[in-house]
Design a protein around this motif. Structure first.
Motif, PDB file in Angstrom:
ATOM      1  N   PHE A 258       0.804  -1.221   0.000  1.00 51.63           N
ATOM      2  CA  PHE A 258       0.000   0.000   0.000  1.00 51.63           C
ATOM      3  C   PHE A 258       0.837   1.272   0.000  1.00 51.63           C
ATOM      4  O   PHE A 258       0.411   2.297  -0.529  1.00 51.63           O
ATOM      5  N   LYS A 259       2.023   1.224   0.576  1.00 48.03           N
ATOM      6  CA  LYS A 259       2.867   2.426   0.600  1.00 48.03           C
ATOM      7  C   LYS A 259       3.354   2.808  -0.799  1.00 48.03           C
ATOM      8  O   LYS A 259       3.766   3.943  -1.011  1.00 48.03           O
ATOM      9  N   GLN A 260       3.292   1.883  -1.754  1.00 45.67           N
ATOM     10  CA  GLN A 260       3.624   2.207  -3.145  1.00 45.67           C
ATOM     11  C   GLN A 260       2.442   2.891  -3.839  1.00 45.67           C
ATOM     12  O   GLN A 260       2.641   3.590  -4.837  1.00 45.67           O
ATOM     13  N   LEU A 261       1.240   2.701  -3.333  1.00 43.99           N
ATOM     14  CA  LEU A 261       0.045   3.336  -3.901  1.00 43.99           C
ATOM     15  C   LEU A 261      -0.141   4.754  -3.357  1.00 43.99           C
ATOM     16  O   LEU A 261      -0.619   5.639  -4.069  1.00 43.99           O
ATOM     17  N   SER A 262       0.239   4.972  -2.112  1.00 50.41           N
ATOM     18  CA  SER A 262       0.002   6.251  -1.439  1.00 50.41           C
ATOM     19  C   SER A 262       0.518   7.479  -2.190  1.00 50.41           C
ATOM     20  O   SER A 262      -0.168   8.506  -2.207  1.00 50.41           O
ATOM     21  N   PRO A 263       1.693   7.430  -2.836  1.00 47.27           N
ATOM     22  CA  PRO A 263       2.161   8.625  -3.541  1.00 47.27           C
ATOM     23  C   PRO A 263       1.256   9.066  -4.696  1.00 47.27           C
ATOM     24  O   PRO A 263       1.361  10.200  -5.157  1.00 47.27           O
ATOM     25  N   PHE A 264       0.352   8.195  -5.139  1.00 47.95           N
ATOM     26  CA  PHE A 264      -0.547   8.552  -6.234  1.00 47.95           C
ATOM     27  C   PHE A 264      -1.835   9.206  -5.743  1.00 47.95           C
ATOM     28  O   PHE A 264      -2.638   9.676  -6.550  1.00 47.95           O
ATOM     29  N   LEU A 265      -2.032   9.244  -4.433  1.00 50.81           N
ATOM     30  CA  LEU A 265      -3.168   9.980  -3.874  1.00 50.81           C
ATOM     31  C   LEU A 265      -2.872  11.474  -3.988  1.00 50.81           C
ATOM     32  O   LEU A 265      -1.738  11.896  -3.775  1.00 50.81           O
ATOM     33  N   PRO A 266      -3.880  12.285  -4.308  1.00 48.99           N
ATOM     34  CA  PRO A 266      -3.624  13.731  -4.344  1.00 48.99           C
ATOM     35  C   PRO A 266      -3.146  14.202  -2.969  1.00 48.99           C
ATOM     36  O   PRO A 266      -3.759  13.869  -1.959  1.00 48.99           O
ATOM     37  N   PRO A 267      -2.045  14.965  -2.909  1.00 45.45           N
ATOM     38  CA  PRO A 267      -1.561  15.451  -1.620  1.00 45.45           C
ATOM     39  C   PRO A 267      -2.477  16.516  -1.024  1.00 45.45           C
ATOM     40  O   PRO A 267      -2.565  16.662   0.192  1.00 45.45           O
ATOM     41  N   ALA A 268      -3.172  17.264  -1.892  1.00 41.64           N
ATOM     42  CA  ALA A 268      -4.059  18.340  -1.450  1.00 41.64           C
ATOM     43  C   ALA A 268      -5.078  18.614  -2.543  1.00 41.64           C
ATOM     44  O   ALA A 268      -4.838  18.314  -3.715  1.00 41.64           O
ATOM     45  N   LEU A 269      -6.201  19.185  -2.147  1.00 35.58           N
ATOM     46  CA  LEU A 269      -7.214  19.677  -3.084  1.00 35.58           C
ATOM     47  C   LEU A 269      -7.548  21.097  -2.674  1.00 35.58           C
ATOM     48  O   LEU A 269      -7.780  21.360  -1.480  1.00 35.58           O
ATOM     49  N   ASP A 270      -7.579  22.017  -3.618  1.00 32.58           N
ATOM     50  CA  ASP A 270      -7.874  23.422  -3.315  1.00 32.58           C
ATOM     51  C   ASP A 270      -9.166  23.555  -2.527  1.00 32.58           C
ATOM     52  O   ASP A 270     -10.207  23.023  -2.919  1.00 32.58           O
TER      53      ASP A 270
END
Length: 156
Positions: free
Chosen positions: A15-27
């Motif tokens: 799962f830690k390889q998937l996490s970087p593809f989550l948006p870090p922030a949304l306006d």
């Protein structure tokens, strides 16, 4: 949290390889929660990473990325749903998604103000983007478009 297994023994990416593809922030949103897990449940392995964003007025957006040994079956269902909706006009809120690195379907429940986009990325990963409190599917499409789908498709 699901039981975890060593990454090297799981048929899914950790799962830690998937996490970087989550948006870090949304306006305009605050990150309310980020979580992930990798587990094996009988013959089924699942890795997932999820991030929930919230904003006043009861609005929220959730992004979940999943890799599972059930991916072929889930992927087939997503492709079939997108194919069934293929004739819909691009202005239709439930028009399917046919992007270079993803195919998917979109639905909206006006009674619940709940929109959902389910994408198959790289013929392997499932990306689900849901929004609550928005009048339509514009937000889920915008968030999905902002994910590095090409990078996710290359993940092994």
């Amino acid at each position: 949290m699901a039981p975890s297994v060593p990454a090297e023994s799981a048929p899914c990416v950790y799962f830690k390889q998937l996490s970087p593809f989550l948006p870090p922030a949304l306006d305009g949103f605050t990150v309310a929660r980020t979580q992930g897990s990798t587990g094996k449940y009988g013959e089924v392995s699942v890795s997932e990473a999820e991030r929930l964003f919230t904003r006043g007025e009861g609005r929220e957006v959730k992004v979940r990325i999943v890799d599972t040994t059930m991916g072929e079956k889930i992927g087939q269902a997503i492709r079939e749903a997108a194919q069934r909706a293929k004739g819909r006009d691009a202005s239709d809120p439930s028009a399917p998604i046919h992007w270079e690195d993803a195919v998917g379907f979109v639905r909206y429940d006006a009674e619940e103000s709940l929109a959902e986009a389910n994408l198959l990325v790289g013929n392997r990963f499932v990306v689900a983007v849901t929004s609550r409190g928005f009048p339509g599917t514009v937000e889920v499409r915008r968030v999905a478009r902002g994910i590095d789908l090409a990078g996710l498709a290359r993940l092994q």
